[in-house]
Scaffold this active site. Structure first.
Site, mmCIF file in Angstrom:
data_model
loop_
_atom_site.group_PDB
_atom_site.id
_atom_site.type_symbol
_atom_site.label_atom_id
_atom_site.label_comp_id
_atom_site.label_asym_id
_atom_site.label_seq_id
_atom_site.Cartn_x
_atom_site.Cartn_y
_atom_site.Cartn_z
ATOM 1 N NE ARG A 46 -3.814 -2.123 0.264
ATOM 2 C CZ ARG A 46 -4.943 -2.424 -0.630
ATOM 3 N NH1 ARG A 46 -5.138 -1.757 -1.606
ATOM 4 N NH2 ARG A 46 -5.847 -3.363 -0.429
ATOM 5 C CG HIS A 174 6.573 -18.490 8.453
ATOM 6 N ND1 HIS A 174 5.575 -17.602 8.683
ATOM 7 C CD2 HIS A 174 7.345 -18.383 9.522
ATOM 8 C CE1 HIS A 174 5.494 -17.189 9.615
ATOM 9 N NE2 HIS A 174 6.569 -17.578 10.215
ATOM 10 C CE LYS A 178 11.793 -21.114 13.597
ATOM 11 N NZ LYS A 178 12.787 -20.461 13.475
ATOM 12 C CD GLU A 212 8.207 -15.241 18.484
ATOM 13 O OE1 GLU A 212 8.445 -14.588 17.294
ATOM 14 O OE2 GLU A 212 6.955 -15.277 18.643
ATOM 15 C CG ASP A 231 1.624 -14.969 16.005
ATOM 16 O OD1 ASP A 231 1.175 -14.825 14.830
ATOM 17 O OD2 ASP A 231 2.441 -14.857 16.698
ATOM 18 C CG HIS A 236 4.408 -21.512 14.044
ATOM 19 N ND1 HIS A 236 3.995 -21.285 12.810
ATOM 20 C CD2 HIS A 236 4.500 -19.983 14.456
ATOM 21 C CE1 HIS A 236 4.274 -20.185 12.200
ATOM 22 N NE2 HIS A 236 4.486 -19.548 13.203
ATOM 23 C CE LYS A 322 5.050 -12.763 18.806
ATOM 24 N NZ LYS A 322 5.982 -12.700 17.809
#
Length: 330
Positions: A46, A174, A178, A212, A231, A236, A322
């Site tokens: 954008r 994704h 790994k 993380e 998330d 995952h 997180k």
């Protein structure tokens, strides 16, 4: 030996986003500089950028992550999608211009590194201007999450199939790229030492942790609507759980592996509130994009079990968070 990639045009929707900066551009760097991939890159977003401005943006983010030899970034181009009614017509024109030299032979990858709400209109826009069809192969890559529940996942699947055939579609987590995850199947099934010990008689407990150290700065608006469960845990970590607990497939074809993973997950009893622990890091509620009434968790732990002959009675713990004290995946 790695099979050489066909020349192609790699189109990233969300080309200036967090996923592009932290995952896709580094992956393209490795594919092109190490793997020798012959690819052109078209970032779509954008923001009102031109090619040079995008190359500067990409170079800056790659350099911050320690990457050198960034001459390949000259292959990157940028198309501002905007909100004009003819935005996808302009995109189709730009794709045709980049393919005009014949080098990519019509091979295209459309990678949707976008918020889930943008998947359906983006796919419809591509279909409207005929981009799913070319003289080469065309692939649509859809990042997780693929819907928020069964009904929305089916609706998204229907929207995809209106424009793309199933053979063209790659639903991507994704995290599975790994190296350690990629090697897990070989570790289990190609090594008799591990496979014979991979059961309740030899394993007392299994824990999967993805901690993380970073927070959610810059993507709080998305994160506040998803939280750590959507998330991380339901994609995952659940994929890792399936790889750890699945039975040996008849072969390593994608359909065979998927079938065994589905069976493994089918052996997990539904979780109750008592199986879950939630928390949030200090300062999350003050981030721009976070609702003043937010109860979104940034840390979650799931205590689970798998009701199969191999794993009955073995506790499983999945946890992720997180802004943890240190980054750790184990």
């Amino acid at each position: 030996m790695t099979t050489p990639l066909d020349p192609h045009l790699f189109v990233i929707f969300g080309g200036t986003g967090d996923l592009a900066a932290r995952k896709l551009l580094p992956a393209l760097h490795e594919l092109i500089t190490v793997g020798g991939a012959d690819a052109k890159v078209l970032a779509v977003g954008r923001k009102a950028l031109d090619d040079e401005a995008y190359r500067h943006w990409a170079t800056t983010h790659l350099a911050e992550q320690g990457y050198v030899d960034l001459s390949w970034v000259d292959r990157c181009h940028y198309q501002s999608l905007g909100s004009d009614s003819d935005a996808y017509e302009a995109l189709a024109t730009r794709v045709a211009e980049l393919e005009a030299d014949g080098r990519t032979t019509g091979n295209r990858v459309f990678y949707l590194a976008l918020p889930p709400a943008a998947f359906t209109p983006t796919i419809a826009g591509l279909g409207r201007v005929g981009l799913p069809t070319s003289d080469g192969w065309v692939r649509l890559v859809v990042e997780k999450p693929f819907g928020t529940n069964g009904a929305t996942a089916e609706a998204l699947g229907d929207a995809v199939h209106e424009c793309f055939s199933e053979e063209q579609v790659y639903r991507i987590d994704h995290f599975l790229g790994k190296e350690a995850v990629q090697n897990l199947l070989a570790l289990r099934f190609a090594n008799p030492l591990f496979e014979t010990a991979w059961n309740r008689d030899r394993v007392a407990r299994i824990e999967v942790t993805v901690a993380e150290s970073i927070g959610v700065d810059g993507r709080a608006d998305y994160y506040d609507r998803s939280g750590v469960v959507r998330d991380m845990l339901q994609n995952h970590l659940t994929q890792l759980l399936a790889l750890v607990t699945m039975e040996p497939p008849g072969d390593f074809a994608p359909e065979s592996i998927r079938s065994e993973k589905v069976k493994a997950l089918g052996a997990v009893p539904p979780l109750t509130h008592g199986d879950m622990t939630y928390a949030g890091y200090v300062g999350y509620a003050d981030l721009d994009g976070v609702s003043t009434e937010s109860r979104t968790a940034t840390y979650a732990r799931a205590d689970m079990r798998v009701s199969s002959w191999r794993w009955e009675g073995v506790p499983f713990v999945l946890r992720s968070g997180k802004h943890m004290p240190e980054r750790e995946t184990r």
